[in-house]
Enzyme design. Sequence first.
Site, PDB file in Angstrom:
ATOM      1  N   MET A   1      22.625  -6.650  41.424  1.00 13.91           N
ATOM      2  CA  MET A   1      22.141  -7.406  40.251  1.00 13.91           C
ATOM      3  C   MET A   1      20.673  -7.076  39.986  1.00 13.91           C
ATOM      4  SD  MET A   1      24.063 -11.033  41.089  1.00 13.91           S
ATOM      5  CE  MET A   1      23.153 -11.279  42.615  1.00 13.91           C
ATOM      6  N   ASP A   2      20.444  -5.953  39.338  1.00 15.14           N
ATOM      7  CA  ASP A   2      19.096  -5.425  39.158  1.00 15.14           C
ATOM      8  C   ASP A   2      18.557  -5.754  37.762  1.00 15.14           C
ATOM      9  OD1 ASP A   2      16.773  -4.055  39.727  1.00 15.14           O
ATOM     10  OD2 ASP A   2      17.611  -2.079  39.290  1.00 15.14           O
ATOM     11  N   GLY A   3      17.294  -6.174  37.694  1.00 12.93           N
ATOM     12  CA  GLY A   3      16.628  -6.305  36.403  1.00 12.93           C
ATOM     13  C   GLY A   3      16.318  -7.721  35.954  1.00 12.93           C
TER      14      GLY A   3
ATOM     15  N   THR B   1      23.128  -2.559  37.544  1.00 16.97           N
ATOM     16  CA  THR B   1      22.520  -2.608  36.218  1.00 16.97           C
ATOM     17  C   THR B   1      21.152  -1.937  36.219  1.00 16.97           C
ATOM     18  OG1 THR B   1      21.835  -4.851  36.809  1.00 16.97           O
ATOM     19  CG2 THR B   1      23.754  -4.630  35.399  1.00 16.97           C
TER      20      THR B   1
END
Length: 279
Positions: free
Chosen positions: A40-42, A224
Amino acid sequence: MGETKAKGESMFSNVAYILRRCLFGVLSAGPIPDHIAFIMDGNRRYAEKYKLEEGAGHTLGYTALMTMLRYCYELEVKYVTIYAFSIDNFKRRPDEVETLMNLIREKIEGLVKEGSLVNQYGVRVYFIGDLKLLDESVRLAAEKAMAETAGNSKAVLSICIAYTSTNEIMNAVQQSCEEKWDELKILDSCGAAYGVTKNIVDLVDVERNMFMKVAPSPDIIVRTSGESRLSNFLLWQSSCSILYSPSIFWPEIGFRHLSWAILKFQRYRSYLEKTEKRV
């Protein structure tokens, strides 16, 4: 006015659900992945982009996670794994780490409430990682959630927290060596240890002691922000996984991204099966 708006929103939600079920029916004509993992990047960059207050990105990220989980369980994906907090994240500013720990504890407690998504779909929750590194309140909340969902058996949610793959591998090797050492001491006390030197620790021993032994290797890893790095996540388990990297921040992830990930899996599944057999 408020009642009319509520009815409109309810109608839109029902239509969206019907359309989603129709598309799921199309996707289900092909193979459905058994295990999907999410990096779960960003969250922070999303908040910075839209000039939101600190922490808002993570809150919106949790909402996006709940939506993704619902889609996965509607599609009958058995295993979902999420990378929630890396050991390396402890290097962030102390106040940011504290804020994240408080948010994580709050969301863990919400996971097991009556009527929660986890209980609706009969999901067993595991927390994967070096849990002793966590704040005590977070660790206790995680242990309580695992105990309260232990009777659920329809699906599995693995939440990687205080986790890195190198730490997982190191721990598994250490545990395997300790077990074999204990076995050798017992054999030695019986005079039966002579000549026992070859293959003392086998692959099966290491895999038995991995944190992620609760789930098969992921079919798809979705990360992501358009990044193609695994960032020390499931390195042992991902040799035959498909990596899907949509160029959006995690809070922006939606139904279409999950659909594309599954279509990509269906396209390359036969090739991956051949690769797994060679491995």
